[in-house]
Design a protein around this motif. Sequence first.
Motif, PDB file in Angstrom:
ATOM      1  N   GLN A 189       0.828  -1.201   0.000  1.00  0.00           N
ATOM      2  CA  GLN A 189       0.000   0.000   0.000  1.00  0.00           C
ATOM      3  C   GLN A 189       0.864   1.253   0.000  1.00  0.00           C
ATOM      4  OE1 GLN A 189      -2.952   0.139   3.092  1.00  0.00           O
ATOM      5  NE2 GLN A 189      -3.647   2.199   2.551  1.00  0.00           N
ATOM      6  N   ALA A 190       1.976   1.226   0.717  1.00  0.00           N
ATOM      7  CA  ALA A 190       2.894   2.366   0.719  1.00  0.00           C
ATOM      8  C   ALA A 190       3.463   2.592  -0.684  1.00  0.00           C
ATOM      9  CB  ALA A 190       4.018   2.129   1.716  1.00  0.00           C
ATOM     10  N   ALA A 191       3.762   1.493  -1.391  1.00  0.00           N
ATOM     11  CA  ALA A 191       4.273   1.618  -2.761  1.00  0.00           C
ATOM     12  C   ALA A 191       3.221   2.227  -3.678  1.00  0.00           C
ATOM     13  CB  ALA A 191       4.700   0.251  -3.284  1.00  0.00           C
ATOM     14  N   ASP A 192       1.953   1.848  -3.487  1.00  0.00           N
ATOM     15  CA  ASP A 192       0.870   2.438  -4.278  1.00  0.00           C
ATOM     16  C   ASP A 192       0.753   3.930  -4.012  1.00  0.00           C
ATOM     17  OD1 ASP A 192       0.190   0.143  -5.577  1.00  0.00           O
ATOM     18  OD2 ASP A 192      -1.507  -0.359  -4.281  1.00  0.00           O
ATOM     19  N   MET A 193       0.984   4.333  -2.768  1.00  0.00           N
ATOM     20  CA  MET A 193       0.925   5.742  -2.425  1.00  0.00           C
ATOM     21  C   MET A 193       2.001   6.534  -3.158  1.00  0.00           C
ATOM     22  SD  MET A 193       0.239   5.316   1.671  1.00  0.00           S
ATOM     23  CE  MET A 193       0.245   7.070   2.029  1.00  0.00           C
ATOM     24  N   VAL A 194       3.221   5.993  -3.193  1.00  0.00           N
ATOM     25  CA  VAL A 194       4.315   6.688  -3.871  1.00  0.00           C
ATOM     26  C   VAL A 194       4.054   6.739  -5.376  1.00  0.00           C
ATOM     27  CG1 VAL A 194       6.777   6.653  -4.360  1.00  0.00           C
ATOM     28  CG2 VAL A 194       5.959   6.098  -2.072  1.00  0.00           C
ATOM     29  N   CYS A 195       3.576   5.620  -5.950  1.00  0.00           N
ATOM     30  CA  CYS A 195       3.250   5.617  -7.383  1.00  0.00           C
ATOM     31  C   CYS A 195       2.164   6.647  -7.695  1.00  0.00           C
ATOM     32  CB  CYS A 195       2.795   4.224  -7.817  1.00  0.00           C
ATOM     33  SG  CYS A 195       4.119   3.005  -7.939  1.00  0.00           S
ATOM     34  N   TYR A 196       1.195   6.768  -6.809  1.00  0.00           N
ATOM     35  CA  TYR A 196       0.143   7.765  -7.002  1.00  0.00           C
ATOM     36  C   TYR A 196       0.716   9.174  -6.980  1.00  0.00           C
ATOM     37  CZ  TYR A 196      -3.367  11.119  -5.526  1.00  0.00           C
ATOM     38  OH  TYR A 196      -4.133  12.251  -5.417  1.00  0.00           O
ATOM     39  N   TRP A 197       1.593   9.460  -6.027  1.00  0.00           N
ATOM     40  CA  TRP A 197       2.186  10.802  -5.961  1.00  0.00           C
ATOM     41  C   TRP A 197       3.003  11.106  -7.213  1.00  0.00           C
ATOM     42  CZ3 TRP A 197       3.320   9.431  -0.275  1.00  0.00           C
ATOM     43  CH2 TRP A 197       2.332   9.992   0.552  1.00  0.00           C
ATOM     44  N   LEU A 198       3.698  10.104  -7.728  1.00  0.00           N
ATOM     45  CA  LEU A 198       4.455  10.297  -8.962  1.00  0.00           C
ATOM     46  C   LEU A 198       3.509  10.571 -10.132  1.00  0.00           C
ATOM     47  CD1 LEU A 198       7.162   7.483  -8.642  1.00  0.00           C
ATOM     48  CD2 LEU A 198       7.531   9.950  -8.444  1.00  0.00           C
ATOM     49  N   ALA A 199       2.388   9.846 -10.183  1.00  0.00           N
ATOM     50  CA  ALA A 199       1.396  10.083 -11.246  1.00  0.00           C
ATOM     51  C   ALA A 199       0.793  11.473 -11.129  1.00  0.00           C
ATOM     52  CB  ALA A 199       0.304   9.017 -11.183  1.00  0.00           C
ATOM     53  N   LEU A 200       0.547  11.911  -9.899  1.00  0.00           N
ATOM     54  CA  LEU A 200       0.017  13.259  -9.676  1.00  0.00           C
ATOM     55  C   LEU A 200       1.005  14.319 -10.165  1.00  0.00           C
ATOM     56  CD1 LEU A 200      -2.311  14.925  -8.281  1.00  0.00           C
ATOM     57  CD2 LEU A 200      -0.845  14.944  -6.247  1.00  0.00           C
ATOM     58  N   LEU A 201       2.268  14.131  -9.831  1.00  0.00           N
ATOM     59  CA  LEU A 201       3.305  15.056 -10.285  1.00  0.00           C
ATOM     60  C   LEU A 201       3.387  15.085 -11.802  1.00  0.00           C
ATOM     61  CD1 LEU A 201       5.792  16.886  -9.754  1.00  0.00           C
ATOM     62  CD2 LEU A 201       7.169  14.790  -9.592  1.00  0.00           C
ATOM     63  N   LEU A 202       3.328  13.925 -12.420  1.00  0.00           N
ATOM     64  CA  LEU A 202       3.436  13.833 -13.877  1.00  0.00           C
ATOM     65  C   LEU A 202       2.238  14.497 -14.555  1.00  0.00           C
ATOM     66  CD1 LEU A 202       5.461  12.661 -15.863  1.00  0.00           C
ATOM     67  CD2 LEU A 202       4.168  10.515 -15.846  1.00  0.00           C
ATOM     68  N   ALA A 203       1.031  14.294 -14.015  1.00  0.00           N
ATOM     69  CA  ALA A 203      -0.174  14.866 -14.621  1.00  0.00           C
ATOM     70  C   ALA A 203      -0.145  16.397 -14.566  1.00  0.00           C
ATOM     71  CB  ALA A 203      -1.423  14.337 -13.922  1.00  0.00           C
ATOM     72  N   PHE A 204       0.182  16.947 -13.399  1.00  0.00           N
ATOM     73  CA  PHE A 204       0.215  18.403 -13.280  1.00  0.00           C
ATOM     74  C   PHE A 204       1.377  18.996 -14.074  1.00  0.00           C
ATOM     75  CE2 PHE A 204      -2.679  17.821  -9.674  1.00  0.00           C
ATOM     76  CZ  PHE A 204      -3.561  18.867  -9.907  1.00  0.00           C
ATOM     77  N   ALA A 205       2.483  18.257 -14.172  1.00  0.00           N
ATOM     78  CA  ALA A 205       3.598  18.735 -14.986  1.00  0.00           C
ATOM     79  C   ALA A 205       3.210  18.776 -16.464  1.00  0.00           C
ATOM     80  CB  ALA A 205       4.821  17.842 -14.784  1.00  0.00           C
ATOM     81  N   ALA A 206       2.482  17.759 -16.937  1.00  0.00           N
ATOM     82  CA  ALA A 206       2.040  17.736 -18.334  1.00  0.00           C
ATOM     83  C   ALA A 206       1.083  18.879 -18.630  1.00  0.00           C
ATOM     84  CB  ALA A 206       1.375  16.390 -18.645  1.00  0.00           C
ATOM     85  N   ILE A 207       0.138  19.122 -17.715  1.00  0.00           N
ATOM     86  CA  ILE A 207      -0.807  20.224 -17.904  1.00  0.00           C
ATOM     87  C   ILE A 207      -0.074  21.561 -17.871  1.00  0.00           C
ATOM     88  CG2 ILE A 207      -2.779  21.431 -16.891  1.00  0.00           C
ATOM     89  CD1 ILE A 207      -3.760  18.709 -15.878  1.00  0.00           C
ATOM     90  N   GLY A 208       0.829  21.714 -16.904  1.00  0.00           N
ATOM     91  CA  GLY A 208       1.579  22.959 -16.793  1.00  0.00           C
ATOM     92  C   GLY A 208       2.452  23.223 -18.000  1.00  0.00           C
ATOM     93  N   PHE A 209       3.084  22.160 -18.526  1.00  0.00           N
ATOM     94  CA  PHE A 209       3.933  22.318 -19.709  1.00  0.00           C
ATOM     95  C   PHE A 209       3.105  22.752 -20.916  1.00  0.00           C
ATOM     96  CE2 PHE A 209       5.455  20.318 -23.648  1.00  0.00           C
ATOM     97  CZ  PHE A 209       6.658  20.999 -23.799  1.00  0.00           C
ATOM     98  N   ALA A 210       1.962  22.077 -21.109  1.00  0.00           N
ATOM     99  CA  ALA A 210       1.106  22.421 -22.252  1.00  0.00           C
ATOM    100  C   ALA A 210       0.598  23.860 -22.145  1.00  0.00           C
ATOM    101  CB  ALA A 210      -0.061  21.446 -22.337  1.00  0.00           C
ATOM    102  N   TYR A 211       0.170  24.247 -20.951  1.00  0.00           N
ATOM    103  CA  TYR A 211      -0.354  25.599 -20.759  1.00  0.00           C
ATOM    104  C   TYR A 211       0.726  26.653 -20.978  1.00  0.00           C
ATOM    105  CZ  TYR A 211      -3.171  29.294 -18.574  1.00  0.00           C
ATOM    106  OH  TYR A 211      -3.875  30.437 -18.323  1.00  0.00           O
ATOM    107  N   ARG A 212       1.909  26.386 -20.430  1.00  0.00           N
ATOM    108  CA  ARG A 212       3.017  27.327 -20.598  1.00  0.00           C
ATOM    109  C   ARG A 212       3.417  27.456 -22.062  1.00  0.00           C
ATOM    110  NH1 ARG A 212       5.540  31.466 -17.783  1.00  0.00           N
ATOM    111  NH2 ARG A 212       7.722  31.596 -18.405  1.00  0.00           N
TER     112      ARG A 212
END
Length: 372
Positions: A189-212
């Motif tokens: 479950q801890a590993a799933d939490m870290v994978c989720y945080w990485l996915a969250l970072l990647l999603a917001f980075a993709a949106i931010g890159f496209a917007y910028r």
Amino acid sequence: MVHDTLSPDSASPASPPSWTVSTRDRASSFAVLLVVAMIAAGVAAPFFVPRAALQNLFFILTMLTLAQCWNLLAGYAGLVSVGQQAFVGFGAYIMSAAVILSGLNPIVAIMLGGLAAMMLSVPTAFFVFRLHGAYFAIGTWVIAEVVRLSLAQWKALGGGTGTSLPSGITRDLPGARLAADWLSVRPAQAADMVCYWLALLLAFAAIGFAYRLLRSKQGLGLAAVRDNREAARSVGIDPNRIKFAVYLAAAFVTGLTGALIYLQKARISPDAAFSVTDWTAYVIFIVVIGGIGTIEGPIVGVIVFFILQKLFADYGSWYLLVLGLLGIAVMLFAPRGLWGLFTERTGLQLFPVRRILAGGPLTKTIKGGPHG
């Protein structure tokens, strides 16, 4: 925010001294607060939601990232690819090879997966950029199949049947052991939490890159190339160069996402990693339903897709039929997608990229967005 000062050719006492070009409005200012709140809620989510819900959020975020990448290609660069599964699978395979054969840290392996996908896009672009329209789309799919068949011969990674990652490899993710100790949860479950945080970072980075990108001069050039290639070339824009840069960037982020997905799955096979249905058809559906050529569209589309998947996934072929019928209905009655329809009715844009020329008796929108 983009601000330029333009002087009218002929000034009169009644003429304004300057013009202001801007992409910001009240809705975008509200969107900043909304994004900050969503980031805070997203970071805190693993502390409050059960593991099953966390895995659902991981799925939503990774599909959103893939959809933003495809939207950047098709909606803004005019590159309608049906072979993005090539970069998902290649990034995942390179990550798996780095972990299994070289024993690298999973985070380093994910980065290698993204870089490898970007390197693959260089020779891929050399071939497919010579094609246009439907031929471009077919060419990207053919290349994806070639990559799939090639990696299916990699015996060290299980050949055509695939292989599993070493047991407990996700526990080596930075922060996984710390989360397990502090929160008193199981290592999985801890590993799933870290994978989720990485996915969250990647999603917001993709949106931010496209917007910028889309608010920059390069984004304006990208819109010009998409709308009229020859006209863009006549004002000094190199169409091939700007499309090539976007193609490489989309491949890099897609490869990162594929590597992260299969690290979380902990098993990889050619048919799954290079599935045109999972990594291209569903992504196209998300973008078309939500609204192609808008940053908000994939966000709306992935939510609709997830709800439909949960409602109809147990109905087999009927599930695909419902998706197809909904896609046709949206294309017929709302060609700009659900978000486009909402924008037409309300005029609201959370991530505006159109240029607004303000000053004097008139306020005018300058073309720079997907439909402006």
